[in-house]
Design a protein around this motif. Structure first.
Motif, PDB file in Angstrom:
ATOM      1  N   THR A 199       8.411  -5.415   1.803  1.00  0.00           N
ATOM      2  CA  THR A 199       7.378  -6.368   1.401  1.00  0.00           C
ATOM      3  C   THR A 199       7.649  -7.749   2.007  1.00  0.00           C
ATOM      4  O   THR A 199       6.753  -8.564   2.144  1.00  0.00           O
ATOM      5  CB  THR A 199       7.308  -6.516  -0.137  1.00  0.00           C
ATOM      6  OG1 THR A 199       8.623  -6.727  -0.634  1.00  0.00           O
ATOM      7  CG2 THR A 199       6.748  -5.269  -0.767  1.00  0.00           C
ATOM      8  N   GLU A 227       5.874   0.286   0.436  1.00  0.00           N
ATOM      9  CA  GLU A 227       7.031  -0.357   1.040  1.00  0.00           C
ATOM     10  C   GLU A 227       8.329   0.272   0.558  1.00  0.00           C
ATOM     11  O   GLU A 227       8.412   0.750  -0.565  1.00  0.00           O
ATOM     12  CB  GLU A 227       7.050  -1.861   0.728  1.00  0.00           C
ATOM     13  CG  GLU A 227       6.035  -2.638   1.533  1.00  0.00           C
ATOM     14  CD  GLU A 227       4.725  -2.780   0.784  1.00  0.00           C
ATOM     15  OE1 GLU A 227       4.694  -2.452  -0.427  1.00  0.00           O
ATOM     16  OE2 GLU A 227       3.732  -3.209   1.404  1.00  0.00           O
ATOM     17  N   SER A 276       2.222   1.122  -3.924  1.00  0.00           N
ATOM     18  CA  SER A 276       2.713   0.406  -2.743  1.00  0.00           C
ATOM     19  C   SER A 276       3.450   1.344  -1.803  1.00  0.00           C
ATOM     20  O   SER A 276       4.056   2.318  -2.235  1.00  0.00           O
ATOM     21  CB  SER A 276       3.658  -0.709  -3.177  1.00  0.00           C
ATOM     22  OG  SER A 276       3.024  -1.537  -4.116  1.00  0.00           O
ATOM     23  N   SER A 297       9.302  -9.114  -7.945  1.00  0.00           N
ATOM     24  CA  SER A 297       8.787 -10.003  -6.907  1.00  0.00           C
ATOM     25  C   SER A 297       9.452 -11.360  -6.973  1.00  0.00           C
ATOM     26  O   SER A 297       9.833 -11.827  -8.045  1.00  0.00           O
ATOM     27  CB  SER A 297       7.278 -10.180  -7.080  1.00  0.00           C
ATOM     28  OG  SER A 297       6.645  -8.918  -7.113  1.00  0.00           O
TER      29      SER A 297
END
Lengths: 161, 161, 161
Positions: free
Chosen positions: A80, A16, A14, C14
């Motif tokens: 994100t 981010e 990723s 997340s």
């Protein structure tokens, strides 16, 4: 495994800021606790390694377009969530500064001083139109998934971020 | 563990082309290096296994709506970034073709030829409204998290993608 | 490792409902199969642990703003895709109810009854402006990456979600 140093590999897929912070917090803490640490930068994760600016390397039209959309460098990563065209990451950076936490570039410097190894994935570089010359000098190696697996096979902790 | 084949398990939770490419690059490289590889497809990752088209299976209204929004098939996956209503993935596929890289469907074919095992998560199928008949024949098994854990417990490398 | 219980660590980075469901499905299944399970909640994953409501703790302006944008609680998480301003998660919850599946709060209750350990990452709490008092009482510990690594080092399965 008792005599050897414990080992950790991280795949940073990723691009981010929040995921990069998680990756480098784990990497520097592990290195400081005596782990041997390798980070494999793939796909958007390559942005963290970019020198910044538009690449000078030879690229065809599609690669140029992708490289332009995807400029990167560790000081300009989005979040994100709550990115708000870049206001979110700035807010997070201000918060971290207030709390006297290390910034991403500071963590990356510490990681290198503690011998955390950076490997840039050759396959992803091809897909993303990234050349070796686009990346910072701290990158130890350009390598593929086979090199990753050789290291991950005997590591204690392997994460995909 | 020295006599046995090394082992890798991958959970593919995400349904984006870039993550699927990362998953199958790891899977095929590992299989080619002598690893035993199992991929567990959960949630959006099930899209990679879909035959395409609207499912014919019996579904109630909510499941139909979810299935419609979430059509999938490995040739129509979006990107995590720069999707641009499908232009991003097409650009990436063109770049990969120019570089003579294998496409996702080609990698999936290679993975199956090298005995990479595909397991579709039954719980996710329930949540996402996906039936066995919606999925390609390469799926070896429908199973839950307990089967995953039994394999991951003794594997060298376990990743969540 | 044969005499001891197998071990799993999960980093929940997340804050989306689908990822939290995957995390707690793995955690509860593992605990039910005899694993010792620890979940480290970092960044957006901390939302799953929030009591809900606007925090009463002392915060400066930036932290308040972040806390407001990022209210959380396990019953109000978005989806990674098809969120539709909250309609997506409601649809998913209805589907799960129809299928008589456990909801996230039910799974979290089961996880705690099976001694799954919750650790909230102190560094992330700092960045995200979250206080101990913002979090549910089930949180066993506030700790940093070093504690995570000490557990992950000898675990059979380590995942970053």
């Amino acid at each position: 495994m008792s005599d050897e140093k414990p080992k950790m590999t991280l795949i940073l897929f990723s691009g981010e800021l929040d995921k990069a912070l998680a990756c480098f917090t784990l990497a520097t803490t592990a290195a400081a606790s005596g782990f041997e640490v390798t980070i494999f930068f793939t796909f958007w994760g390559l942005n963290v390694l970019k020198k910044g600016g538009i690449s000078a390397g030879k690229k065809n039209f599609l690669q140029k377009m992708f490289a332009f959309l995807n400029k990167g460098t560790s000081s300009k990563l989005p979040l994100t969530k709550f990115n708000f065209a870049g206001a979110g990451p700035e807010m997070m950076k201000m918060l971290m500064k207030q709390k006297k936490m290390a910034s991403l570039p500071q963590m990356m410097k510490a990681a290198r001083e503690m011998k955390v190894k950076y490997i840039a994935c050759t396959t992803s570089c091809g897909i993303m139109g990234v050349d070796r010359t686009d990346l910072i000098d701290d990158v130890a190696e350009m390598a593929g998934a086979a090199s990753y697996l050789a290291e991950a096979k005997n590591a204690n902790v392997n994460l995909f971020i």
